[in-house]
Design an enzyme around this catalytic site. Structure first.
Site, PDB file in Angstrom:
ATOM      1  N   ASP A 208     -38.861  10.933  -6.478  1.00  0.00           N
ATOM      2  CA  ASP A 208     -40.321  10.874  -6.423  1.00  0.00           C
ATOM      3  C   ASP A 208     -40.812   9.433  -6.357  1.00  0.00           C
ATOM      4  OD1 ASP A 208     -39.570  10.393  -9.061  1.00  0.00           O
ATOM      5  OD2 ASP A 208     -41.240  11.510  -9.935  1.00  0.00           O
TER       6      ASP A 208
ATOM      7  N   CYS B 248     -39.814   5.905 -18.989  1.00  0.00           N
ATOM      8  CA  CYS B 248     -39.583   4.629 -18.305  1.00  0.00           C
ATOM      9  C   CYS B 248     -40.572   3.565 -18.783  1.00  0.00           C
ATOM     10  CB  CYS B 248     -39.717   4.813 -16.801  1.00  0.00           C
ATOM     11  SG  CYS B 248     -38.484   5.898 -16.078  1.00  0.00           S
TER      12      CYS B 248
END
Length: 233
Positions: free
Chosen positions: A118, A19
Protein backbone atom coordinates in the site's frame (compact mmCIF):
# COMPACT_ATOMS: atom_id res chain seq x y z
CA UNK A 1 0.95 -15.74 16.73
CA UNK A 2 2.05 -12.11 16.78
CA UNK A 3 1.78 -12.00 12.96
CA UNK A 4 -1.62 -13.67 13.11
CA UNK A 5 -2.72 -10.79 15.29
CA UNK A 6 -1.81 -8.39 12.43
CA UNK A 7 1.39 -7.38 14.15
CA UNK A 8 -0.21 -4.60 16.16
CA UNK A 9 0.56 -5.86 19.65
CA UNK A 10 3.77 -7.21 21.09
CA UNK A 11 2.41 -10.20 22.97
CA UNK A 12 5.41 -10.22 25.32
CA UNK A 13 4.59 -6.88 26.92
CA UNK A 14 1.24 -5.81 25.48
CA UNK A 15 2.75 -2.66 23.97
CA UNK A 16 1.02 -1.26 20.92
CA UNK A 17 3.28 -0.80 17.90
CA UNK A 18 3.06 0.98 14.60
CA UNK A 19 5.38 2.56 12.05
CA UNK A 20 7.21 5.80 12.77
CA UNK A 21 8.50 8.57 10.53
CA UNK A 22 10.97 11.43 10.92
CA UNK A 23 12.21 14.05 8.47
CA UNK A 24 14.41 17.12 8.30
CA UNK A 25 13.76 19.44 5.34
CA UNK A 26 15.88 22.36 4.20
CA UNK A 27 15.94 25.05 1.50
CA UNK A 28 19.30 24.25 -0.03
CA UNK A 29 21.14 23.80 3.26
CA UNK A 30 23.82 21.11 3.54
CA UNK A 31 22.37 18.44 5.85
CA UNK A 32 25.40 16.20 6.26
CA UNK A 33 25.81 17.47 9.81
CA UNK A 34 22.20 16.46 10.54
CA UNK A 35 22.54 12.75 9.74
CA UNK A 36 23.42 11.83 13.33
CA UNK A 37 20.59 14.03 14.56
CA UNK A 38 18.16 12.16 12.32
CA UNK A 39 19.48 8.90 13.71
CA UNK A 40 18.85 10.17 17.25
CA UNK A 41 15.34 11.30 16.31
CA UNK A 42 14.63 7.89 14.82
CA UNK A 43 15.97 6.10 17.88
CA UNK A 44 13.38 7.90 20.04
CA UNK A 45 10.56 6.19 18.17
CA UNK A 46 12.22 2.85 17.41
CA UNK A 47 9.56 1.12 19.53
CA UNK A 48 7.01 1.97 16.86
CA UNK A 49 8.58 -0.26 14.21
CA UNK A 50 10.55 -3.34 15.26
CA UNK A 51 10.90 -4.97 11.83
CA UNK A 52 13.18 -2.60 9.89
CA UNK A 53 14.43 0.96 9.64
CA UNK A 54 15.70 3.01 6.75
CA UNK A 55 17.05 6.41 5.82
CA UNK A 56 17.26 8.54 2.68
CA UNK A 57 19.52 11.59 2.25
CA UNK A 58 18.69 14.00 -0.57
CA UNK A 59 21.65 16.33 -0.99
CA UNK A 60 20.95 19.88 0.24
CA UNK A 61 17.22 19.16 0.49
CA UNK A 62 16.03 16.56 2.96
CA UNK A 63 16.65 13.67 5.30
CA UNK A 64 14.04 10.96 5.85
CA UNK A 65 13.89 8.15 8.39
CA UNK A 66 11.40 5.35 8.95
CA UNK A 67 10.97 2.51 11.44
CA UNK A 68 8.67 -0.17 10.12
CA UNK A 69 6.08 -2.53 11.45
CA UNK A 70 5.68 -4.86 8.45
CA UNK A 71 2.07 -5.85 7.76
CA UNK A 72 1.24 -5.57 4.04
CA UNK A 73 3.64 -6.94 1.40
CA UNK A 74 6.36 -7.52 3.96
CA UNK A 75 9.03 -8.15 1.32
CA UNK A 76 8.49 -5.03 -0.78
CA UNK A 77 7.24 -2.32 1.57
CA UNK A 78 10.56 -0.97 2.89
CA UNK A 79 10.72 2.76 3.56
CA UNK A 80 11.58 5.51 2.92
CA UNK A 81 10.22 4.54 -0.48
CA UNK A 82 11.38 6.29 -3.64
CA UNK A 83 10.11 6.28 -7.21
CA UNK A 84 12.17 4.29 -9.68
CA UNK A 85 13.86 7.47 -10.96
CA UNK A 86 14.60 8.69 -7.42
CA UNK A 87 12.61 11.88 -7.88
CA UNK A 88 9.87 11.24 -5.31
CA UNK A 89 10.24 10.06 -1.71
CA UNK A 90 7.54 8.94 0.72
CA UNK A 91 7.59 8.16 4.44
CA UNK A 92 4.25 6.77 5.56
CA UNK A 93 2.69 5.46 8.76
CA UNK A 94 -0.62 3.63 8.50
CA UNK A 95 -2.71 1.47 6.23
CA UNK A 96 -4.65 2.30 3.07
CA UNK A 97 -7.68 0.02 3.21
CA UNK A 98 -8.72 0.53 -0.42
CA UNK A 99 -5.23 0.20 -1.89
CA UNK A 100 -6.23 -2.78 -4.06
CA UNK A 101 -8.92 -0.73 -5.81
CA UNK A 102 -6.56 2.24 -6.21
CA UNK A 103 -3.83 -0.08 -7.53
CA UNK A 104 -6.16 -1.50 -10.18
CA UNK A 105 -7.25 2.00 -11.19
CA UNK A 106 -3.65 3.20 -11.53
CA UNK A 107 -2.71 0.20 -13.66
CA UNK A 108 -5.72 0.75 -15.95
CA UNK A 109 -4.59 4.35 -16.40
CA UNK A 110 -1.15 3.13 -17.45
CA UNK A 111 0.81 3.94 -14.30
CA UNK A 112 3.25 1.29 -13.07
CA UNK A 113 2.59 -0.39 -9.72
CA UNK A 114 5.02 -3.27 -9.30
CA UNK A 115 4.09 -4.67 -5.88
CA UNK A 116 1.12 -5.16 -3.56
CA UNK A 117 2.47 -2.70 -1.01
CA UNK A 118 0.00 0.00 0.00
CA UNK A 119 3.03 2.27 0.38
CA UNK A 120 3.90 1.95 -3.31
CA UNK A 121 0.25 2.50 -4.24
CA UNK A 122 0.15 5.67 -2.13
CA UNK A 123 3.45 6.87 -3.59
CA UNK A 124 2.27 6.38 -7.17
CA UNK A 125 -1.10 8.02 -6.44
CA UNK A 126 0.64 11.06 -4.92
CA UNK A 127 2.99 11.30 -7.90
CA UNK A 128 0.01 11.46 -10.25
CA UNK A 129 -2.44 13.54 -8.22
CA UNK A 130 -0.51 15.30 -5.42
CA UNK A 131 -2.94 16.61 -2.77
CA UNK A 132 -5.91 15.60 -4.94
CA UNK A 133 -5.08 12.02 -3.95
CA UNK A 134 -6.29 12.56 -0.39
CA UNK A 135 -10.06 12.36 -1.01
CA UNK A 136 -9.49 8.99 -2.69
CA UNK A 137 -7.91 7.40 0.39
CA UNK A 138 -9.80 5.18 2.79
CA UNK A 139 -7.54 4.40 5.71
CA UNK A 140 -5.51 5.64 8.63
CA UNK A 141 -2.35 7.45 7.71
CA UNK A 142 0.24 10.13 8.27
CA UNK A 143 2.86 10.81 5.62
CA UNK A 144 5.43 13.19 4.16
CA UNK A 145 5.79 13.18 0.36
CA UNK A 146 8.69 14.99 -1.32
CA UNK A 147 9.61 15.99 -4.89
CA UNK A 148 13.39 16.16 -5.36
CA UNK A 149 13.20 18.19 -8.59
CA UNK A 150 11.30 21.08 -7.00
CA UNK A 151 11.95 20.50 -3.26
CA UNK A 152 8.17 20.73 -2.78
CA UNK A 153 6.52 18.53 -0.18
CA UNK A 154 3.13 17.53 1.20
CA UNK A 155 2.44 16.30 4.74
CA UNK A 156 -1.01 14.99 5.66
CA UNK A 157 -3.07 13.09 8.21
CA UNK A 158 -6.16 10.91 7.96
CA UNK A 159 -9.54 12.47 8.63
CA UNK A 160 -9.96 10.86 12.04
CA UNK A 161 -6.46 11.66 13.25
CA UNK A 162 -5.68 8.03 14.05
CA UNK A 163 -2.03 8.41 13.04
CA UNK A 164 -0.13 11.33 14.59
CA UNK A 165 2.20 13.76 12.83
CA UNK A 166 4.01 16.70 14.46
CA UNK A 167 6.19 19.45 13.01
CA UNK A 168 8.48 22.24 14.13
CA UNK A 169 9.85 25.20 12.14
CA UNK A 170 13.43 26.26 12.79
CA UNK A 171 15.32 29.06 11.03
CA UNK A 172 16.75 26.86 8.26
CA UNK A 173 15.03 23.53 8.84
CA UNK A 174 11.58 22.01 9.10
CA UNK A 175 11.14 18.90 11.24
CA UNK A 176 8.48 16.19 11.09
CA UNK A 177 8.01 13.22 13.40
CA UNK A 178 5.42 10.72 14.58
CA UNK A 179 6.08 11.67 18.21
CA UNK A 180 7.02 14.91 19.93
CA UNK A 181 9.96 13.38 21.76
CA UNK A 182 11.70 12.76 18.43
CA UNK A 183 11.49 16.48 17.63
CA UNK A 184 12.69 17.38 21.12
CA UNK A 185 15.86 15.37 20.52
CA UNK A 186 16.96 17.92 17.90
CA UNK A 187 19.55 20.18 19.60
CA UNK A 188 17.96 23.39 18.30
CA UNK A 189 14.52 22.58 19.70
CA UNK A 190 13.83 23.92 23.18
CA UNK A 191 11.40 22.04 25.44
CA UNK A 192 9.44 25.07 26.59
CA UNK A 193 5.86 24.85 27.81
CA UNK A 194 3.11 26.42 25.73
CA UNK A 195 1.09 28.22 28.42
CA UNK A 196 -1.93 28.88 26.22
CA UNK A 197 -2.08 25.23 25.14
CA UNK A 198 -1.78 24.14 28.78
CA UNK A 199 -4.83 26.24 29.67
CA UNK A 200 -6.69 24.70 26.74
CA UNK A 201 -5.78 21.23 27.94
CA UNK A 202 -6.86 21.92 31.52
CA UNK A 203 -10.17 23.31 30.23
CA UNK A 204 -11.02 20.96 27.36
CA UNK A 205 -8.72 17.95 27.93
CA UNK A 206 -7.10 18.65 24.56
CA UNK A 207 -4.99 21.28 22.82
CA UNK A 208 -6.98 23.20 20.22
CA UNK A 209 -6.14 23.67 16.55
CA UNK A 210 -2.46 22.93 15.79
CA UNK A 211 -1.25 23.56 19.32
CA UNK A 212 0.65 21.12 21.51
CA UNK A 213 1.95 21.54 25.06
CA UNK A 214 5.33 22.67 23.66
CA UNK A 215 6.16 26.01 22.09
CA UNK A 216 7.00 25.77 18.37
CA UNK A 217 5.87 22.16 18.10
CA UNK A 218 2.59 21.71 16.29
CA UNK A 219 0.36 18.88 15.14
CA UNK A 220 -1.21 18.47 11.76
CA UNK A 221 -4.90 18.42 12.47
CA UNK A 222 -7.02 15.39 11.52
CA UNK A 223 -8.12 15.52 7.90
CA UNK A 224 -5.67 18.31 7.08
CA UNK A 225 -2.54 18.72 5.02
CA UNK A 226 0.23 21.26 4.91
CA UNK A 227 2.58 21.79 2.00
CA UNK A 228 5.59 23.90 1.18
CA UNK A 229 9.01 24.12 -0.36
CA UNK A 230 12.14 23.16 1.54
CA UNK A 231 12.01 24.63 5.02
CA UNK A 232 9.12 26.95 4.07
CA UNK A 233 5.49 26.18 4.84
Amino acid sequence: LARQEIGVYDLRNGAKKMCGIVSILSSGRDLFDRVEILEEMLSKISHRGPDANGRVHLLNQALFGHCRLAIIDIEHGAQPMQSTDGRFTLVFNGEIYNFIEIRESLIKEGYPVLTYSDTEVLLQLLIQKRENALPLLNGMFAFVFHDRDTNDWIAARDQFGIKPLYFSKLDEELLFASEIKAILSHPLVCAKRNEAALQQYLTFQCCLDENTLFNNIYKIRPGHLIKGNGAKI
